[in-house]
Write a protein that holds these residues in place. Sequence first.
Motif, PDB file in Angstrom:
ATOM      1  N   PRO A   1      10.918   1.764   9.304  1.00 34.13           N
ATOM      2  CA  PRO A   1      11.572   2.684   8.336  1.00 34.13           C
ATOM      3  C   PRO A   1      12.648   2.680   7.706  1.00 34.13           C
ATOM      4  N   VAL A   2      13.276   3.256   6.615  1.00 35.59           N
ATOM      5  CA  VAL A   2      14.337   3.034   5.750  1.00 35.59           C
ATOM      6  C   VAL A   2      15.100   4.192   5.884  1.00 35.59           C
ATOM      7  N   SER A   3      16.360   3.869   5.619  1.00 36.12           N
ATOM      8  CA  SER A   3      17.384   5.222   5.304  1.00 36.12           C
ATOM      9  C   SER A   3      17.913   4.616   3.781  1.00 36.12           C
ATOM     10  N   GLY A   4      18.020   5.564   3.109  1.00 38.93           N
ATOM     11  CA  GLY A   4      18.401   5.598   1.721  1.00 38.93           C
ATOM     12  C   GLY A   4      17.182   6.223   0.835  1.00 38.93           C
ATOM     13  N   GLY A   5      17.376   6.937  -0.260  1.00 36.92           N
ATOM     14  CA  GLY A   5      16.358   7.536  -0.993  1.00 36.92           C
ATOM     15  C   GLY A   5      15.897   6.676  -2.126  1.00 36.92           C
ATOM     16  N   ILE A   6      15.295   7.447  -3.001  1.00 31.79           N
ATOM     17  CA  ILE A   6      14.580   6.799  -4.382  1.00 31.79           C
ATOM     18  C   ILE A   6      15.520   5.921  -4.968  1.00 31.79           C
TER      19      ILE A   6
ATOM     20  N   GLU B   1      -0.768  10.207  10.182  1.00 25.61           N
ATOM     21  CA  GLU B   1      -2.186  10.089  10.313  1.00 25.61           C
ATOM     22  C   GLU B   1      -2.955   9.017   9.162  1.00 25.61           C
ATOM     23  N   ILE B   2      -2.280   9.151   8.038  1.00 23.77           N
ATOM     24  CA  ILE B   2      -2.684   8.517   6.939  1.00 23.77           C
ATOM     25  C   ILE B   2      -2.307   6.982   7.106  1.00 23.77           C
ATOM     26  N   VAL B   3      -1.122   6.570   7.960  1.00 21.30           N
ATOM     27  CA  VAL B   3      -0.841   5.090   8.220  1.00 21.30           C
ATOM     28  C   VAL B   3      -1.898   4.497   9.462  1.00 21.30           C
TER      29      VAL B   3
ATOM     30  N   LEU C   1      12.995  18.251   6.675  1.00 22.70           N
ATOM     31  CA  LEU C   1      12.325  19.121   7.758  1.00 22.70           C
ATOM     32  C   LEU C   1      11.112  18.119   8.287  1.00 22.70           C
ATOM     33  N   LYS C   2      10.554  17.277   7.726  1.00 21.86           N
ATOM     34  CA  LYS C   2       9.430  16.146   8.148  1.00 21.86           C
ATOM     35  C   LYS C   2      10.199  15.250   9.309  1.00 21.86           C
ATOM     36  N   ASP C   3      11.137  14.925   9.170  1.00 22.04           N
ATOM     37  CA  ASP C   3      12.049  14.102   9.917  1.00 22.04           C
ATOM     38  C   ASP C   3      12.471  14.779  11.222  1.00 22.04           C
TER      39      ASP C   3
ATOM     40  N   ILE D   1       0.865  -1.276  -0.179  1.00 20.94           N
ATOM     41  CA  ILE D   1       0.022   0.105   0.088  1.00 20.94           C
ATOM     42  C   ILE D   1       0.661   1.030  -0.102  1.00 20.94           C
ATOM     43  N   GLY D   2       0.875   2.042  -1.017  1.00 17.86           N
ATOM     44  CA  GLY D   2       1.566   3.234  -1.177  1.00 17.86           C
ATOM     45  C   GLY D   2       2.667   3.024  -2.165  1.00 17.86           C
ATOM     46  N   LEU D   3       2.477   3.493  -3.455  1.00 16.46           N
ATOM     47  CA  LEU D   3       3.383   2.924  -4.340  1.00 16.46           C
ATOM     48  C   LEU D   3       4.083   4.220  -5.198  1.00 16.46           C
ATOM     49  N   GLY D   4       4.333   5.114  -4.243  1.00 11.62           N
ATOM     50  CA  GLY D   4       4.912   6.592  -4.600  1.00 11.62           C
ATOM     51  C   GLY D   4       6.471   6.386  -4.997  1.00 11.62           C
ATOM     52  N   ASN D   5       7.155   7.370  -4.662  1.00 10.34           N
ATOM     53  CA  ASN D   5       8.359   7.649  -5.100  1.00 10.34           C
ATOM     54  C   ASN D   5       9.314   6.295  -4.597  1.00 10.34           C
TER      55      ASN D   5
ATOM     56  N   ASP E   1      -2.904   2.088  -4.485  1.00 11.50           N
ATOM     57  CA  ASP E   1      -2.615   3.287  -4.141  1.00 11.50           C
ATOM     58  C   ASP E   1      -3.442   4.324  -4.642  1.00 11.50           C
ATOM     59  N   LEU E   2      -3.722   5.441  -4.006  1.00 15.10           N
ATOM     60  CA  LEU E   2      -4.934   6.096  -4.477  1.00 15.10           C
ATOM     61  C   LEU E   2      -4.606   6.937  -5.912  1.00 15.10           C
ATOM     62  N   SER E   3      -3.329   6.922  -6.206  1.00 11.87           N
ATOM     63  CA  SER E   3      -2.929   7.498  -7.480  1.00 11.87           C
ATOM     64  C   SER E   3      -3.073   6.406  -8.727  1.00 11.87           C
ATOM     65  N   SER E   4      -3.854   6.701  -9.681  1.00 15.12           N
ATOM     66  CA  SER E   4      -4.043   5.835 -10.841  1.00 15.12           C
ATOM     67  C   SER E   4      -2.639   5.643 -11.433  1.00 15.12           C
TER      68      SER E   4
ATOM     69  N   SER F   1       6.728   3.220   6.297  1.00 14.45           N
ATOM     70  CA  SER F   1       6.729   4.830   6.280  1.00 14.45           C
ATOM     71  C   SER F   1       7.617   5.259   7.379  1.00 14.45           C
ATOM     72  N   THR F   2       8.001   6.682   7.196  1.00 15.13           N
ATOM     73  CA  THR F   2       8.696   7.544   8.420  1.00 15.13           C
ATOM     74  C   THR F   2       7.424   8.148   9.106  1.00 15.13           C
ATOM     75  N   ILE F   3       7.098   7.662  10.572  1.00 15.01           N
ATOM     76  CA  ILE F   3       5.973   8.406  11.031  1.00 15.01           C
ATOM     77  C   ILE F   3       6.777   8.533  12.591  1.00 15.01           C
TER      78      ILE F   3
ATOM     79  N   SER G   1       3.504  -1.287   4.054  1.00 14.59           N
ATOM     80  CA  SER G   1       2.780   0.056   3.622  1.00 14.59           C
ATOM     81  C   SER G   1       4.068   1.137   3.497  1.00 14.59           C
ATOM     82  N   MET G   2       3.846   2.009   2.608  1.00 14.94           N
ATOM     83  CA  MET G   2       4.838   3.134   2.405  1.00 14.94           C
ATOM     84  C   MET G   2       4.193   4.353   2.228  1.00 14.94           C
ATOM     85  N   LEU G   3       3.642   5.042   3.265  1.00 17.31           N
ATOM     86  CA  LEU G   3       2.498   6.075   3.209  1.00 17.31           C
ATOM     87  C   LEU G   3       3.532   7.350   3.628  1.00 17.31           C
TER      88      LEU G   3
ATOM     89  N   ALA H   1      15.025   4.950  15.978  1.00 19.60           N
ATOM     90  CA  ALA H   1      16.451   4.995  15.605  1.00 19.60           C
ATOM     91  C   ALA H   1      16.524   5.876  14.159  1.00 19.60           C
ATOM     92  N   LYS H   2      15.323   5.762  13.305  1.00 15.52           N
ATOM     93  CA  LYS H   2      15.144   6.755  12.154  1.00 15.52           C
ATOM     94  C   LYS H   2      15.347   8.079  12.586  1.00 15.52           C
ATOM     95  N   ILE H   3      14.476   8.632  13.376  1.00 15.49           N
ATOM     96  CA  ILE H   3      14.558  10.122  13.620  1.00 15.49           C
ATOM     97  C   ILE H   3      15.823  10.554  14.360  1.00 15.49           C
TER      98      ILE H   3
END
Length: 290
Positions: A118-123, A69-71, A243-245, A7-11, A31-34, A93-95, A63-65, A168-170
């Motif tokens: 949660p993960v470390s490492g980008g796209i 709130e969404i999770v 900033l989110k983290d 669930i959650g197939l974004g970047n 995912d909500l996005s077609s 997800s990072t929450i 899930s990767m959201l 650990a992530k934050i």
Amino acid sequence: MTRIAFIGLGNMGGGMAANLVKAGHEVHAFDLSSEALARAQENGCQTYTSVREAVQGAQAVVSMLPNGEIVESVYSADVIGHAPRSALLLDCSTIDVATARKVEEAARAAGYEMVDAPVSGGIAAANGGTLTFMVGGSEAAFAKAEPILAAMGKAVIHAGASGAGQAAKICNNMILGATMIATCEAFALADKLGLDLQTFFDISSKASGQSWSITAYCPVPGVGPQSPADNGYQGGFAAALMLKDLKLAMEAAKAAGAMVPMGQRAQELYEAFAAAGNGAVDFSGIIKTL
Ligand code: NAD
């Protein structure tokens, strides 16, 4: 082969789901996005029109959201009580730590095992299957999660009980935010003091100021290894995500009564940087303001 609902197939989630398919798993994606769903289908996932359909008969749910709130709403409305009780639940997800623990408690009360991972490492790491996972949950849940996560990453580390992965992530990213700013200001000062920046890199990368921000991600173009600085500060890790983290770290510090003056200052500086229209700029681009 495991039947995995994703669930959650974004970047990030898009590449992670594709790597589960490559590892031989049957991936049921939503995912909500077609557009995201269409990409997932091209990558070999079976796509569904709701979370509830995707989790039917799943042996694991990943899930990767975007946020806590969404999770919480996805798990409470459509996963818990809808996926088989035997399905292992993995939120990557990072929450915030508190929400991660709350969702795990609700899942456990309903008879599920759940980990925060949660993960470390980008796209690029998500696409390449080289993420680092920090996992919070019981020993038994970690043992079940490990082979699934290993198909998407290069390292899977058990951080401790539920919420420990998010903690650990934050904490890690609070070090990263503060050291990146410290690195930027030191290079800006070195420049003003007339030092050659390649020479300063050669020194600081081998002296006691050394950090990942210098040796792996030097914010000065043309100095150190290839990094977003060499690409106009595009790609990499967006300042808005840093900033989110940092905000999550500040929330956790407040709840735990911890003093985090450097993290606090890093948050203020990234807040100002993002507010000036740089949210999509790589976080090392903050050097331009110093
Ligand atoms: P993204 O916005 O690209 O992807 C999130 C996806 O979730 C989107 O495709 C969106 O449509 C989908 N979504 C939102 N609400 C949904 C719902 N109710 N049901 C189903 N799908 C829903 O974000 P991303 O960059 O992939 O980040 C995902 C998570 O990974 C975040 O928590 C982020 O902090 C974390 N993360 C990102 C990076 C990064 O470099 N991008 C690195 C490490 C961790």
